[in-house]
Design a protein around this motif. Sequence first.
Motif, PDB file in Angstrom:
ATOM      1  N   PRO A  82       1.666   5.807  -2.193  1.00  0.00           N
ATOM      2  CA  PRO A  82       2.424   6.748  -1.611  1.00  0.00           C
ATOM      3  C   PRO A  82       3.849   6.463  -1.452  1.00  0.00           C
ATOM      4  O   PRO A  82       4.241   5.245  -1.265  1.00  0.00           O
ATOM      5  CB  PRO A  82       1.829   6.767   0.008  1.00  0.00           C
ATOM      6  N   PHE A  83       4.627   7.374  -1.791  1.00  0.00           N
ATOM      7  CA  PHE A  83       6.264   7.098  -1.605  1.00  0.00           C
ATOM      8  C   PHE A  83       6.824   8.046  -0.755  1.00  0.00           C
ATOM      9  O   PHE A  83       6.687   9.360  -0.822  1.00  0.00           O
ATOM     10  CB  PHE A  83       6.805   7.301  -3.122  1.00  0.00           C
ATOM     11  N   VAL A  84       7.749   7.813   0.236  1.00  0.00           N
ATOM     12  CA  VAL A  84       8.526   8.521   1.103  1.00  0.00           C
ATOM     13  C   VAL A  84       9.773   8.070   0.879  1.00  0.00           C
ATOM     14  O   VAL A  84      10.448   7.114   1.005  1.00  0.00           O
ATOM     15  CB  VAL A  84       7.989   8.124   2.672  1.00  0.00           C
ATOM     16  N   LEU A  85      10.605   9.330   1.044  1.00  0.00           N
ATOM     17  CA  LEU A  85      12.062   9.290   0.930  1.00  0.00           C
ATOM     18  C   LEU A  85      12.904   9.936   2.234  1.00  0.00           C
ATOM     19  O   LEU A  85      12.552  10.936   2.296  1.00  0.00           O
ATOM     20  CB  LEU A  85      12.711   9.858  -0.480  1.00  0.00           C
ATOM     21  N   SER A 138       3.439  13.877  -5.522  1.00  0.00           N
ATOM     22  CA  SER A 138       2.849  13.466  -4.452  1.00  0.00           C
ATOM     23  C   SER A 138       3.529  12.767  -3.366  1.00  0.00           C
ATOM     24  O   SER A 138       3.384  12.275  -2.469  1.00  0.00           O
ATOM     25  CB  SER A 138       1.634  12.708  -4.603  1.00  0.00           C
ATOM     26  N   ALA A 139       5.013  12.656  -3.851  1.00  0.00           N
ATOM     27  CA  ALA A 139       5.828  11.986  -2.948  1.00  0.00           C
ATOM     28  C   ALA A 139       6.176  12.788  -1.699  1.00  0.00           C
ATOM     29  O   ALA A 139       6.100  14.028  -1.609  1.00  0.00           O
ATOM     30  CB  ALA A 139       7.326  11.976  -3.855  1.00  0.00           C
ATOM     31  N   SER A 140       6.744  12.218  -0.577  1.00  0.00           N
ATOM     32  CA  SER A 140       7.269  13.039   0.533  1.00  0.00           C
ATOM     33  C   SER A 140       8.460  12.847   0.678  1.00  0.00           C
ATOM     34  O   SER A 140       9.100  11.676   0.567  1.00  0.00           O
ATOM     35  CB  SER A 140       6.380  12.418   1.889  1.00  0.00           C
ATOM     36  N   ILE A 141       9.299  13.831   1.444  1.00  0.00           N
ATOM     37  CA  ILE A 141      10.712  13.696   1.770  1.00  0.00           C
ATOM     38  C   ILE A 141      10.673  13.918   3.575  1.00  0.00           C
ATOM     39  O   ILE A 141      10.045  14.885   3.829  1.00  0.00           O
ATOM     40  CB  ILE A 141      11.553  14.834   1.142  1.00  0.00           C
ATOM     41  N   ASP A 152       0.688  -1.118  -0.040  1.00  0.00           N
ATOM     42  CA  ASP A 152       0.022  -0.046   0.051  1.00  0.00           C
ATOM     43  C   ASP A 152       0.727   1.387   0.014  1.00  0.00           C
ATOM     44  O   ASP A 152       0.363   2.452  -0.122  1.00  0.00           O
ATOM     45  CB  ASP A 152      -0.871   0.220   1.313  1.00  0.00           C
ATOM     46  N   ALA A 153       2.313   1.187   0.316  1.00  0.00           N
ATOM     47  CA  ALA A 153       2.950   2.428   0.376  1.00  0.00           C
ATOM     48  C   ALA A 153       4.506   1.814   0.161  1.00  0.00           C
ATOM     49  O   ALA A 153       4.903   0.671   0.408  1.00  0.00           O
ATOM     50  CB  ALA A 153       2.834   3.094   1.647  1.00  0.00           C
ATOM     51  N   VAL A 154       5.330   2.539  -0.183  1.00  0.00           N
ATOM     52  CA  VAL A 154       6.678   2.619  -0.157  1.00  0.00           C
ATOM     53  C   VAL A 154       7.554   3.505   0.465  1.00  0.00           C
ATOM     54  O   VAL A 154       7.258   4.750   0.488  1.00  0.00           O
ATOM     55  CB  VAL A 154       7.131   2.651  -1.826  1.00  0.00           C
ATOM     56  N   VAL A 155       8.525   3.391   1.452  1.00  0.00           N
ATOM     57  CA  VAL A 155       9.349   3.950   2.007  1.00  0.00           C
ATOM     58  C   VAL A 155      10.813   3.516   1.906  1.00  0.00           C
ATOM     59  O   VAL A 155      11.084   2.472   1.742  1.00  0.00           O
ATOM     60  CB  VAL A 155       9.102   3.912   3.508  1.00  0.00           C
ATOM     61  N   ASN A 156      11.506   4.770   1.424  1.00  0.00           N
ATOM     62  CA  ASN A 156      13.075   4.529   1.035  1.00  0.00           C
ATOM     63  C   ASN A 156      14.195   4.895   2.075  1.00  0.00           C
ATOM     64  O   ASN A 156      14.293   6.120   2.250  1.00  0.00           O
ATOM     65  CB  ASN A 156      13.379   4.794  -0.332  1.00  0.00           C
TER      66      ASN A 156
END
Length: 310
Positions: A114-117, A164-167, A64-68
């Motif tokens: 959702p993608f969070v870096l 729509s990515a988050s940092i 459902d989401a990706v966090v790097n």
Amino acid sequence: MSRVLVFGAKSLVGSHFVQTSGHRIHAAGLRDPRGFGVRVEGFVEVDMNSPREAASAVSGADVDAVVNFGAATDVDRVERERPSSPEEAKGTAYKVNVLAPAAMSKAALARGLPFVLLSTDFVFDGEQGPYAESTPPSKWSPLVSWYGWTKGRGEELAIAANPSASIVRISYPYRTDYPRKLDFGRKILAARRQHDRIAYFDDQWITPTWIPDVTRALDAILENHKSGVFHVASPERTTPFEFARELVTQVEGTDPGLSPGSMEEFLRRPGATPRPRHGGLSCRRIEGEGVRLTPWREGVRLLAEDYAAA
Ligand SMILES: NC(=O)c1ccc[n+]([C@@H]2O[C@H](COP(=O)([O-])OP(=O)(O)OC[C@H]3O[C@@H](n4cnc5c(N)ncnc54)[C@H](OP(=O)(O)O)[C@@H]3O)[C@@H](O)[C@H]2O)c1
């Protein structure tokens, strides 16, 4: 609880999220974190030196989401890859910190995930901290390390590929337990045990990040479907000297009489890797999401209590 694809699942910062957030974690990286005692539901081998591999892990994951959290993080080693201009950028840090997150971010957008870096205050040149979330990464400069530049460029390309990515920028992270890498606080205690007489800078300003705050911030960002830049760090600034003195005093019960050192002098040495001098992060946005941030003195007390109990 949701299913999250995590790059860098056994990292210093990422393993706390993986172990405590309660999400169902699918890990992607060089090594299966289960071989290192980090519990995850699944693992896919991915070398972030290949942006295509990184993107296809995102495209193929049932999440459902990706966090790097994955990154080339050894600041001094990465500095040895520094080119003479950004146009000549290549090498591991460029691929892992810039091209791979950009490719992941684009792949996440294509699937509506959702993608969070994770990023760092090293993206700034340290002339005018603490920095607000709206401050863009500094331009190429002798004051910015190659690590900091690649992380900043990675942020920019990740957002350009996917608005729509988050940092999530953090700063000098520390926690009470993690066997594979010493963090900012436990490095100080390890030096003490080995009787290393380190001089800590009293002319550098930092906002150390209590790692459990990062996990709570990520939960809030994912739950509230937030985009853009967030800072997660101590609401009060300090210096490495003040932080080390407080920590060692709490652990040993008396003022250790540490010697202060000068970052200004250190940075004048040939070959010194630049780091922000007037650094630190101001964290209004994440506080606006209801996430309480741990002031550094409170984090030091928690670390010292845990150290005493161990
Ligand atoms: N530590 C700090 O002082 C600090 C400060 C500010 C921001 N940050 C940011 O916070 C994040 C986490 O940092 P950390 O210190 O917790 O990291 P870390 O402990 O150094 O771990 C780095 C992670 O990156 C993964 N990785 C590195 N190269 C890779 C590759 N080629 N392919 C796949 N995975 C690769 C590693 O994967 P494997 O587990 O598979 O080996 C590892 O899990 C990073 O984005 C970093 O820039 C860190």
